[in-house]
Write an enzyme that holds these catalytic residues in place. Structure first.
Site, PDB file in Angstrom:
ATOM      1  N   GLY A   1      -1.526  44.985  93.047  1.00 49.06           N
ATOM      2  CA  GLY A   1      -0.653  45.661  94.002  1.00 49.06           C
ATOM      3  C   GLY A   1      -0.769  47.140  93.757  1.00 49.06           C
ATOM      4  O   GLY A   1      -1.181  47.569  92.679  1.00 49.06           O
ATOM      5  N   GLY A   2      -0.425  47.942  94.774  1.00 48.22           N
ATOM      6  CA  GLY A   2      -0.552  49.389  94.651  1.00 48.22           C
ATOM      7  C   GLY A   2      -1.987  49.753  94.299  1.00 48.22           C
ATOM      8  O   GLY A   2      -2.922  49.189  94.842  1.00 48.22           O
ATOM      9  N   ASP A   3      -2.136  50.676  93.328  1.00 51.82           N
ATOM     10  CA  ASP A   3      -3.490  51.086  92.943  1.00 51.82           C
ATOM     11  C   ASP A   3      -3.849  50.513  91.583  1.00 51.82           C
ATOM     12  O   ASP A   3      -4.632  51.071  90.845  1.00 51.82           O
ATOM     13  CB  ASP A   3      -3.599  52.621  92.945  1.00 51.82           C
ATOM     14  CG  ASP A   3      -2.540  53.270  92.050  1.00 51.82           C
ATOM     15  OD1 ASP A   3      -1.748  52.515  91.431  1.00 51.82           O
ATOM     16  OD2 ASP A   3      -2.502  54.505  91.985  1.00 51.82           O
ATOM     17  N   GLU A   4      -3.247  49.373  91.257  1.00 47.74           N
ATOM     18  CA  GLU A   4      -3.481  48.782  89.943  1.00 47.74           C
ATOM     19  C   GLU A   4      -4.356  47.531  90.051  1.00 47.74           C
ATOM     20  O   GLU A   4      -4.090  46.634  90.857  1.00 47.74           O
ATOM     21  CB  GLU A   4      -2.125  48.421  89.312  1.00 47.74           C
ATOM     22  CG  GLU A   4      -2.226  48.153  87.829  1.00 47.74           C
ATOM     23  CD  GLU A   4      -0.871  47.778  87.229  1.00 47.74           C
ATOM     24  OE1 GLU A   4       0.156  48.222  87.769  1.00 47.74           O
ATOM     25  OE2 GLU A   4      -0.866  47.029  86.238  1.00 47.74           O
TER      26      GLU A   4
ATOM     27  N   LEU B   1      -5.892  53.480  89.373  1.00 50.60           N
ATOM     28  CA  LEU B   1      -6.657  54.554  90.020  1.00 50.60           C
ATOM     29  C   LEU B   1      -5.918  55.868  89.826  1.00 50.60           C
ATOM     30  O   LEU B   1      -4.697  55.943  89.991  1.00 50.60           O
ATOM     31  CB  LEU B   1      -6.813  54.281  91.511  1.00 50.60           C
ATOM     32  CG  LEU B   1      -7.741  53.138  91.928  1.00 50.60           C
ATOM     33  CD1 LEU B   1      -7.830  53.081  93.449  1.00 50.60           C
ATOM     34  CD2 LEU B   1      -9.128  53.293  91.310  1.00 50.60           C
TER      35      LEU B   1
END
Lengths: 196, 355
Positions: free
Chosen positions: B244-247, B204
């Site tokens: 995880g995160g924006d991945e 993102l």
């Protein structure tokens, strides 16, 4: 000890006071579980906290709590198993009382490592209507629990019996049982073979 | 022969019945002289005066069909059945008795059939002698099955808990999508199938800005919405996962057409760019995408695939975000040698060239 004891208290609370009461007690007692597994072992300290919390929340002394619990395990419709197993002890309430000596052995036949309190039954005097029952186990106050069980069993047999807890001898408290009328009530039927 | 010791027992029928509630006393010619109370209760009729073999059948030894033969087999354990529907089965021992003419005394027991007999004839504690271990056996059966039921229930609860734990271990709790481990499991199922598939890595863009200005809760809403939109752009059978995160990761099944994949990626970016509302505020993000097509040759590992997809993603980012790059295909605009190396047979272009 086995979760059986904790589970009995849990069912007692839920069947008589509802799920909400149980979850409050579980919180108060910091029990760490929502529900106990009868066949798993738990730390004894959890049982102590459970009893203290139940006594506090339900507003009854531990003595009364034990007595009610004993009564519940025999007389509540959801507890058919203990009642039936106890009725195997004898055809009459007196026979049943005298079979209590064998209870730990009987229980161990089913679950070999079950720790059952030691129970001793004595006939008093010449009359066969008076008995003294002593119980020794890891939990303090088992006389009250046994008193609840025996009262419910007397009803189950249709027998009028008077029960008293006495601080009588050096061994501590014991339970005095006097049978007054073996034909007092209808009692509940007991058939050897379980129906359904 | 040694001296035969006799034991003169003179006992009333009722007393004998207390000792042995299922006894039968026979005359020398096989007529029932007396019977215990439990046996009479089971038979449900008067037994005295009846012929023994008219009431009971000897099942073993098989040779016993007449009373004459029975008298010669009194040392055997007898297997009897009470004629009826269903028949009640017994085991019995017999002994000769004295008195005028001499008779035979039999003591019957249910043996292993005790539970059936007790339920069929509704027997009670008082139907058994206090010395009879049958009661202990019935008690044991009931106590054991209660313990077994508890164990079975425990096993079922543990099995459910195990499944939930297993499911949770491969699921991203925020979006409900598979996590990295879940994705690896799914892709390893695909990899042996000898069919082409594509792996999509999505990052993102501007997500950090949302997080920083509107807080983590807004960030969570964006991630959840992005997950839904990603799923909507894919076909059934495709996999979308959160690393995880924006991945995010996508697995497009059975597709080898770079134009199609690029179109899917662009549609996805467009969908993600639509503003996401959070408490009356608009969150705007975009996405960069890298895609690798795996012509399943059995030689490429998942790690290698992801590395190539990541390199394609890097190209998209370097080219100004909001773009789709496919490994092995040079990006159309000012790529300046940024194109991903055309390695092995994995990239789409090489796959096509070799076919």
């Amino acid at each position: 000890m086995f979760g059986l004891v904790n589970r009995a208290v849990e069912r007692f609370v839920i069947d008589n006071y509802g799920e909400e009461a149980w979850s409050r007690i579980a919180q108060m007692g910091k029990l760490g579980v929502d529900s106990f597994e009868p066949m798993l072992k738990y730390d004894d300290a959890i049982t102590d906290r459970l009893i203290t919390a139940s006594s506090l929340f339900l507003g009854k002394s531990e003595e009364i709590l034990f007595e009610d619990l004993g009564n519940y395990l025999v007389s509540h419709p959801n507890c058919e198993v203990p009642r039936r197993l106890l009725r195997f002890g004898g055809e009459t309430f007196a026979d049943f009382l005298l079979s209590l000596d064998d209870l730990p052995e009987r229980a161990r036949l089913a679950v070999p490592d079950l720790e059952i309190p030691m129970i001793e039954v004595d006939e008093t005097e010449a009359s066969s209507y008076g008995y003294v029952v002593r119980v020794r186990g890891v939990i303090e106050g088992l006389e009250f629990f046994l008193s609840g069980v025996l009262r419910a069993m007397a009803d189950d047999y249709g027998t009028l019996a008077l029960l008293e807890i006495e601080e009588a001898d050096t061994l501590g408290r014991h339970l005095r049982v006097a049978i007054h009328d073996t034909d007092f009530g209808e009692g509940r039927k007991f058939e050897l073979a379980k129906r359904g | 022969m040694g001296i035969v010791e006799t034991c003169a027992v003179d006992i009333e029928a009722a007393e004998l019945g207390r000792l042995m509630p299922m006894y039968v006393h026979l005359s020398n010619d096989g007529i029932i002289l007396a019977a215990g109370p439990t046996l009479s209760k089971i038979a449900g009729r008067q037994l005295v005066g009846k012929g023994f073999l008219d009431v009971l059948e000897v099942r073993r030894p098989r040779s016993i069909t007449t009373f004459q033969v029975l008298r010669n087999h009194l040392d055997n354990t007898l297997h009897l059945s009470l004629r009826g529907d269903p028949p009640t089965l017994f085991r019995a021992v017999a002994a000769r008795t004295g008195g005028q003419g001499g008779g035979i005394l039999l003591n019957l027991s249910f043996g292993i059939h005790v539970y059936d007999a007790v339920s069929q004839h509704r027997l009670n504690l008082s139907d058994f002698a206090a010395t009879d271990l049958a009661i202990e056996m019935l008690y044991l059966k009931e106590a054991k099955s209660a313990a077994m039921d508890e164990s079975r229930r425990l096993n079922e609860r543990l099995e459910t808990a195990r499944r939930v734990a297993q499911e949770t271990a491969v699921t991203d709790l925020l979006t409900g999508l598979p996590n990295r481990r879940g994705f690896e499991l799914k892709i390893s199922e695909r990899m042996g199938r000898n069919e082409p598939f594509a792996v999509m890595v999505l990052d993102l863009d501007f997500f950090k800005a949302v997080n920083d200005t509107l807080g983590h809760e807004a960030g969570d809403v964006v991630l959840q919405t992005a997950a839904k939109r990603f799923l909507n752009c894919m076909r059934r059978g495709d996999v979308v996962a959160r690393m995880g995160g924006d991945e995010f990761l996508g697995l497009c099944d059975g597709t080898a057409d770079p134009d199609h994949l690029k179109a899917v990626g662009e549609r996805l970016i467009e969908s993600l760019e639509a503003p996401i509302e959070y408490h009356g505020r608009e969150c705007k993000v975009s996405a960069s995408i890298g895609i690798v097509v795996a012509e399943d040759d059995g030689n490429t590992t998942l790690a290698e695939l992801l590395k190539m997809a990541d390199e394609a993603l890097y190209v998209s980012k370097r080219n100004g975000r909001g773009q789709v790059s496919i490994a092995g295909i040079p990006t159309t605009d000012q790529s300046d040698g940024l194109e991903v190396e055309n390695t092995k047979v994995v990239s789409f272009r090489s796959a096509r060239n070799t076919s």
